[in-house]
Enzyme design. Structure first.
Site, PDB file in Angstrom:
ATOM      1  N   CYS A  72     -12.874  -0.737  -9.056  1.00  0.00           N
ATOM      2  CA  CYS A  72     -13.851   0.096  -9.132  1.00  0.00           C
ATOM      3  C   CYS A  72     -13.891   0.660 -10.746  1.00  0.00           C
ATOM      4  CB  CYS A  72     -13.323   1.230  -7.865  1.00  0.00           C
ATOM      5  SG  CYS A  72     -11.898   1.831  -8.542  1.00  0.00           S
ATOM      6  N   ASP A  98      -6.507  -4.222  -6.043  1.00  0.00           N
ATOM      7  CA  ASP A  98      -7.912  -3.906  -5.893  1.00  0.00           C
ATOM      8  C   ASP A  98      -7.378  -2.553  -5.939  1.00  0.00           C
ATOM      9  OD1 ASP A  98     -10.030  -2.766  -4.361  1.00  0.00           O
ATOM     10  OD2 ASP A  98      -9.698  -3.797  -3.101  1.00  0.00           O
ATOM     11  N   GLU A 125       0.940  -1.147   0.001  1.00  0.00           N
ATOM     12  CA  GLU A 125       0.038   0.027  -0.016  1.00  0.00           C
ATOM     13  C   GLU A 125       1.096   1.436  -0.070  1.00  0.00           C
ATOM     14  OE1 GLU A 125      -3.548   0.964  -0.195  1.00  0.00           O
ATOM     15  OE2 GLU A 125      -2.595   2.902   0.284  1.00  0.00           O
TER      16      GLU A 125
END
Ligand code: SAH
Length: 469
Positions: free
Chosen positions: A425, A398, A350
């Site tokens: 998304c 993701d 991340e």
């Protein structure tokens, strides 16, 4: 549906054609399509006019509001014949500000629109795949667990609301329609306290004033509330009186934070946080795990469908307990921690330092010992891990809307995991990335499954599993 023309074609058209409509012109037309932005489309010859609050199948009188060489914008002057897919109880403020650009469609039609959009994008790439019906919500309003509301001065008063579509003109709003109603109430209460003590709102034109945004996040299960006052200035005048008032009137508040953002920017949060009162995180739960969430960390905005989404992703990965897993774009560790007891180990990556801190804290908080989180860019870490000889069995990705990079896709494919679970998304980048995975020897397994994380908006979340040939 309308997608962008190739650049060359666009130029050609621009040179040859004069727009067949002029500003303020009115005419009757049938709405033939819906763009990915949720606008209705009517055509004059081949020239598209994008009309807000228009549903395909409707006959309307269009008023032209803006003309460019390739397309125009319009508004509905009068509805001549309505569509059965129209939602008549639409919240007009939410629609005109763009908070809920699909709110004029009945919810069933929204779900179909999202499914069709993914299917169409795959078919344009000549990828043969079945897109399952979108999994929706039973009550598709009031779901958002987070609000970032701009504050501006209107008639000498600090006012909260939302910008009108495509502008920075604030429209005062108290009911945000898709936000947790407790958050809506909190925003009004905080606004009134700030008004009472004459705290100036941000003035964007002169880059003056204090309060830029009020952010509120509320735990769906915990009901812990975090209030973030985003300020241009380093100081909040009267902070020592304001903070006790907020605490007193909003008993759910467990954290009050000042976030300083001194830049001339549309980015909401700055990097500097001061805890004005309480904790630096709030907690919430997903399945049986507790998560601490800091102000700068990403956390899924729809807690009800997030559990459906993660369960689906984990089920589709067919985990047996022996897998070494990579969780790329791991945020505060939600996917890693919710699959941890179904696998051997998870390695997360991340880019936001605060989120990595949260993820590590969350592993401790839940006594999970088989997960590790690294700070860095997923695309760089993936290449490094591949060069180090890492051999994951499953990779979860993701990413944000811009999707993956070619480096990441090549490194991930070279590590030869049996499955890649892609939580997306943005269907446009999903399709682009899947095409590259296919070239690298992966095939879509089963259906692409949309899950409606963002009812009333044009955003589309989906899960796709890729399997090694
Ligand atoms: N899986 C998490 C987070 C998904 S959102 C969840 O479901 O909660 C995407 C995350 O990717 C955000 O936390 C964002 O900060 C992070 N991110 C954005 N660009 C990145 C990059 N280049 N490398 C790694 N992480 C990135």
């Amino acid at each position: 549906m309308i997608v962008g023309r190739r650049k060359g074609q666009k130029k050609e058209k621009m040179m040859k054609k004069k727009a067949p409509v002029v500003k303020n012109q009115e005419f009757d037309a049938e709405v033939i399509d819906l763009t990915y932005q949720g606008n209705g489309v009517v055509k004059v010859d081949d020239f598209p006019v994008f009309v807000t609050n228009a549903v395909p199948g409707e006959k309307i009188r269009v008023g032209i509001t803006k003309v460019t060489s390739n397309y125009a914008f319009g508004r509905v002057v009068k509805t001549i014949e309505s569509s059965p897919n129209r939602n008549h109880e639409v919240n007009t403020a939410a629609l005109t500000t763009g908070i809920a650009p699909l709110a004029h469609l009945k919810y069933d039609a929204q779900l179909k629109f999202k499914q069709q959009q993914i299917a169409e994008l795959f078919s344009k790439q000549h990828i043969d795949v079945n897109v399952a019906p979108t999994i929706g919500m039973e009550n598709p309003t009031g779901y958002r667990n987070k609000a970032q509301i701009p504050a501006r001065e209107i008639k000498g008063q600090l006012t909260t609301g939302f910008f009108r579509r495509g502008s920075h003109r604030l429209m005062p709003i108290e009911d945000f329609y898709i936000q947790d109603p407790e958050i809506d109430k909190a925003i009004v209460i905080i606004r009134d306290i700030l008004r009472k003590f004459h705290v100036p709102a941000y003035d964007e034109i002169h880059h003056k004033g204090v309060i830029r945004n009020i952010m509120v996040r509320r735990g769906y299960y915990s009901h812990e509330m975090m209030v973030v006052l985003v300020t241009r200035s380093k100081r909040i005048p009267g902070a020592n009186i304001i903070i006790p008032q907020i605490k007193e009137v909003l008993p759910e508040v467990t954290s009050i934070i000042q976030n300083v953002n001194q830049d001339k920017t549309n980015v909401i949060l700055g990097d500097v946080n001061h805890v004005l009162w309480g904790n630096k995180v709030i907690k919430d739960t997903l399945f049986d795990k507790t998560f601490a969430i800091g102000p700068n960390s990403f956390y899924q905005v729809n807690p009800q469908t997030t559990e459906i989404l993660y369960k689906l992703a984990a089920d589709k990965a067919e985990l047996t307990g022996n897998e070494t897993v990579i969780d790329a774009y791991s945020g505060i560790g939600t996917i890693s921690l919710t699959i941890a007891d179904k696998v051997k180990s998870v390695l997360g990556v991340e880019v936001v330092p605060g989120a990595v801190d949260d993820a590590k804290r969350n592993a401790d908080l839940n006594n999970v010992h088989n997960v590790k989180f690294e700070l860095g860019k997923a695309e760089e870490k993936m290449v490094a891990w591949q060069q180090d000889g890492l051999k994951p069995d499953v990779i979860f990705v993701d990413p944000p809307r811009k999707g993956l990079t070619t480096e990441l896709i090549d490194a991930a494919s070279a590590m030869a995991p049996s499955k890649i679970v892609y939580i997306s998304c943005n269907p446009a980048t999903l399709v682009r990335d899947v095409a590259q995975f296919k070239e690298n020897g992966y095939t879509i397994k089963g259906d692409v499954q949309p899950v409606d994380q963002f009812p009333q908006t044009t955003h589309i979340e989906s899960v796709t599993v890729l399997e090694r040939n």
